[in-house]
Design a protein around this motif. Structure first.
Motif, PDB file in Angstrom:
ATOM      1  N   SER A   1       0.829  -1.210   0.000  1.00 41.07           N
ATOM      2  CA  SER A   1       0.000   0.000   0.000  1.00 41.07           C
ATOM      3  C   SER A   1       0.865   1.263   0.000  1.00 41.07           C
ATOM      4  O   SER A   1       0.533   2.252  -0.649  1.00 41.07           O
ATOM      5  CB  SER A   1      -0.953   0.000   1.202  1.00 41.07           C
ATOM      6  N   VAL A   2       1.990   1.224   0.672  1.00 37.16           N
ATOM      7  CA  VAL A   2       2.898   2.384   0.689  1.00 37.16           C
ATOM      8  C   VAL A   2       3.492   2.585  -0.693  1.00 37.16           C
ATOM      9  O   VAL A   2       3.583   3.719  -1.192  1.00 37.16           O
ATOM     10  CB  VAL A   2       3.999   2.202   1.765  1.00 37.16           C
ATOM     11  N   MET A   3       3.881   1.498  -1.336  1.00 36.73           N
ATOM     12  CA  MET A   3       4.446   1.607  -2.690  1.00 36.73           C
ATOM     13  C   MET A   3       3.414   2.167  -3.658  1.00 36.73           C
ATOM     14  O   MET A   3       3.730   2.984  -4.520  1.00 36.73           O
ATOM     15  CB  MET A   3       4.942   0.240  -3.170  1.00 36.73           C
ATOM     16  N   GLN A   4       2.159   1.766  -3.534  1.00 37.65           N
ATOM     17  CA  GLN A   4       1.114   2.282  -4.414  1.00 37.65           C
ATOM     18  C   GLN A   4       0.878   3.771  -4.174  1.00 37.65           C
ATOM     19  O   GLN A   4       0.667   4.531  -5.105  1.00 37.65           O
ATOM     20  CB  GLN A   4      -0.187   1.507  -4.210  1.00 37.65           C
ATOM     21  N   GLU A   5       0.930   4.195  -2.903  1.00 31.61           N
ATOM     22  CA  GLU A   5       0.721   5.621  -2.592  1.00 31.61           C
ATOM     23  C   GLU A   5       1.841   6.477  -3.183  1.00 31.61           C
ATOM     24  O   GLU A   5       1.597   7.562  -3.702  1.00 31.61           O
ATOM     25  CB  GLU A   5       0.677   5.835  -1.079  1.00 31.61           C
ATOM     26  N   GLN A   6       3.053   5.988  -3.111  1.00 33.61           N
ATOM     27  CA  GLN A   6       4.187   6.805  -3.533  1.00 33.61           C
ATOM     28  C   GLN A   6       4.468   6.716  -5.039  1.00 33.61           C
ATOM     29  O   GLN A   6       5.004   7.653  -5.610  1.00 33.61           O
ATOM     30  CB  GLN A   6       5.437   6.403  -2.742  1.00 33.61           C
ATOM     31  N   SER A   7       4.122   5.641  -5.678  1.00 37.43           N
ATOM     32  CA  SER A   7       4.450   5.496  -7.095  1.00 37.43           C
ATOM     33  C   SER A   7       3.236   5.630  -8.007  1.00 37.43           C
ATOM     34  O   SER A   7       3.404   5.697  -9.216  1.00 37.43           O
ATOM     35  CB  SER A   7       5.140   4.156  -7.337  1.00 37.43           C
ATOM     36  N   HIS A   8       2.058   5.619  -7.503  1.00 37.42           N
ATOM     37  CA  HIS A   8       0.814   5.691  -8.256  1.00 37.42           C
ATOM     38  C   HIS A   8       0.667   4.526  -9.228  1.00 37.42           C
ATOM     39  O   HIS A   8       0.072   4.652 -10.292  1.00 37.42           O
ATOM     40  CB  HIS A   8       0.712   7.031  -9.011  1.00 37.42           C
ATOM     41  N   ARG A   9       1.210   3.384  -8.902  1.00 35.46           N
ATOM     42  CA  ARG A   9       1.042   2.178  -9.693  1.00 35.46           C
ATOM     43  C   ARG A   9       0.029   1.287  -9.001  1.00 35.46           C
ATOM     44  O   ARG A   9      -0.139   1.338  -7.799  1.00 35.46           O
ATOM     45  CB  ARG A   9       2.360   1.421  -9.849  1.00 35.46           C
ATOM     46  N   PHE A  10      -0.591   0.472  -9.775  1.00 34.50           N
ATOM     47  CA  PHE A  10      -1.607  -0.426  -9.246  1.00 34.50           C
ATOM     48  C   PHE A  10      -1.269  -1.859  -9.610  1.00 34.50           C
ATOM     49  O   PHE A  10      -0.549  -2.125 -10.581  1.00 34.50           O
ATOM     50  CB  PHE A  10      -2.987  -0.062  -9.830  1.00 34.50           C
ATOM     51  N   GLU A  11      -1.830  -2.761  -8.870  1.00 33.77           N
ATOM     52  CA  GLU A  11      -1.652  -4.173  -9.183  1.00 33.77           C
ATOM     53  C   GLU A  11      -2.453  -4.487 -10.442  1.00 33.77           C
ATOM     54  O   GLU A  11      -3.430  -3.801 -10.767  1.00 33.77           O
ATOM     55  CB  GLU A  11      -2.140  -5.034  -8.019  1.00 33.77           C
ATOM     56  N   PRO A  12      -2.075  -5.515 -11.126  1.00 34.12           N
ATOM     57  CA  PRO A  12      -2.782  -5.817 -12.381  1.00 34.12           C
ATOM     58  C   PRO A  12      -4.274  -6.100 -12.187  1.00 34.12           C
ATOM     59  O   PRO A  12      -5.090  -5.745 -13.022  1.00 34.12           O
ATOM     60  CB  PRO A  12      -2.087  -7.067 -12.918  1.00 34.12           C
ATOM     61  N   GLY A  13      -4.694  -6.695 -11.133  1.00 40.43           N
ATOM     62  CA  GLY A  13      -6.110  -7.006 -10.923  1.00 40.43           C
ATOM     63  C   GLY A  13      -6.888  -5.853 -10.295  1.00 40.43           C
ATOM     64  O   GLY A  13      -8.100  -5.962 -10.078  1.00 40.43           O
ATOM     65  N   GLN A  14      -6.261  -4.775 -10.018  1.00 36.53           N
ATOM     66  CA  GLN A  14      -6.919  -3.653  -9.332  1.00 36.53           C
ATOM     67  C   GLN A  14      -7.251  -2.561 -10.332  1.00 36.53           C
ATOM     68  O   GLN A  14      -6.477  -2.249 -11.224  1.00 36.53           O
ATOM     69  CB  GLN A  14      -5.996  -3.104  -8.234  1.00 36.53           C
ATOM     70  N   ARG A  15      -8.433  -1.975 -10.174  1.00 39.40           N
ATOM     71  CA  ARG A  15      -8.840  -0.903 -11.072  1.00 39.40           C
ATOM     72  C   ARG A  15      -8.527   0.447 -10.425  1.00 39.40           C
ATOM     73  O   ARG A  15      -8.769   0.640  -9.234  1.00 39.40           O
ATOM     74  CB  ARG A  15     -10.333  -0.973 -11.355  1.00 39.40           C
ATOM     75  N   PRO A  16      -8.043   1.385 -11.194  1.00 39.85           N
ATOM     76  CA  PRO A  16      -7.765   2.709 -10.625  1.00 39.85           C
ATOM     77  C   PRO A  16      -9.066   3.463 -10.383  1.00 39.85           C
ATOM     78  O   PRO A  16     -10.015   3.371 -11.162  1.00 39.85           O
ATOM     79  CB  PRO A  16      -6.911   3.389 -11.684  1.00 39.85           C
ATOM     80  N   LEU A  17      -9.120   4.220  -9.360  1.00 38.36           N
ATOM     81  CA  LEU A  17     -10.296   5.005  -9.002  1.00 38.36           C
ATOM     82  C   LEU A  17      -9.993   6.461  -9.303  1.00 38.36           C
ATOM     83  O   LEU A  17      -9.059   7.056  -8.766  1.00 38.36           O
ATOM     84  CB  LEU A  17     -10.634   4.823  -7.523  1.00 38.36           C
TER      85      LEU A  17
END
Length: 120
Positions: free
Chosen positions: A100-116
């Motif tokens: 979750s920290v990596m997603q907050e700082q890099s704005h990348r998402f996991e392949p199965g996750q949809r961006p909001l």
């Protein structure tokens, strides 16, 4: 006759002792009074010196108290920032929250996750 005239007559020494006693009788507490006066004078000088020192020290003491209050308020603010940084540090190095920290700082998402994306 010459022998009788050559010896000076002896004078009694009692009048000297009586004169000294009379002198002491006039001022029996003179030395005590002088000592007491000297002690009072020294104490008054010390009292004045202490008062003058206190007059100089009171403003200094008040300024030190003011500075101490300012420093205490700065320390409280710094403690709040330190506490926030500690919680962030613990969160960043927690292996369970690493994704979750990596997603907050890099704005990348996991392949199965949809961006909001929020739209007005």
């Amino acid at each position: 006759m010459n022998a009788i005239h050559s010896i000076p007559p002896l004078k009694p020494e009692e009048p000297r002792r009586i004169a000294r006693k009379r002198k002491n009788r006039r001022h029996p507490y003179r030395t005590t009074a002088i000592q007491t006066t000297a002690k009072i004078a020294v104490n008054l000088v010390l009292l004045v010196a202490t008062g003058a020192t206190m007059v100089k020290l009171v403003p200094y003491y008040l300024s030190q108290q003011h500075q101490l209050k300012e420093i205490k308020s700065e320390v409280e603010a710094a403690e709040g920032r330190v506490e926030q940084l500690r919680t962030d540090f613990n969160r960043y190095f927690d292996p369970q929250q690493a994704k979750s920290v990596m997603q907050e700082q890099s704005h990348r998402f996991e392949p199965g996750q949809r961006p909001l994306i929020l739209v007005k």
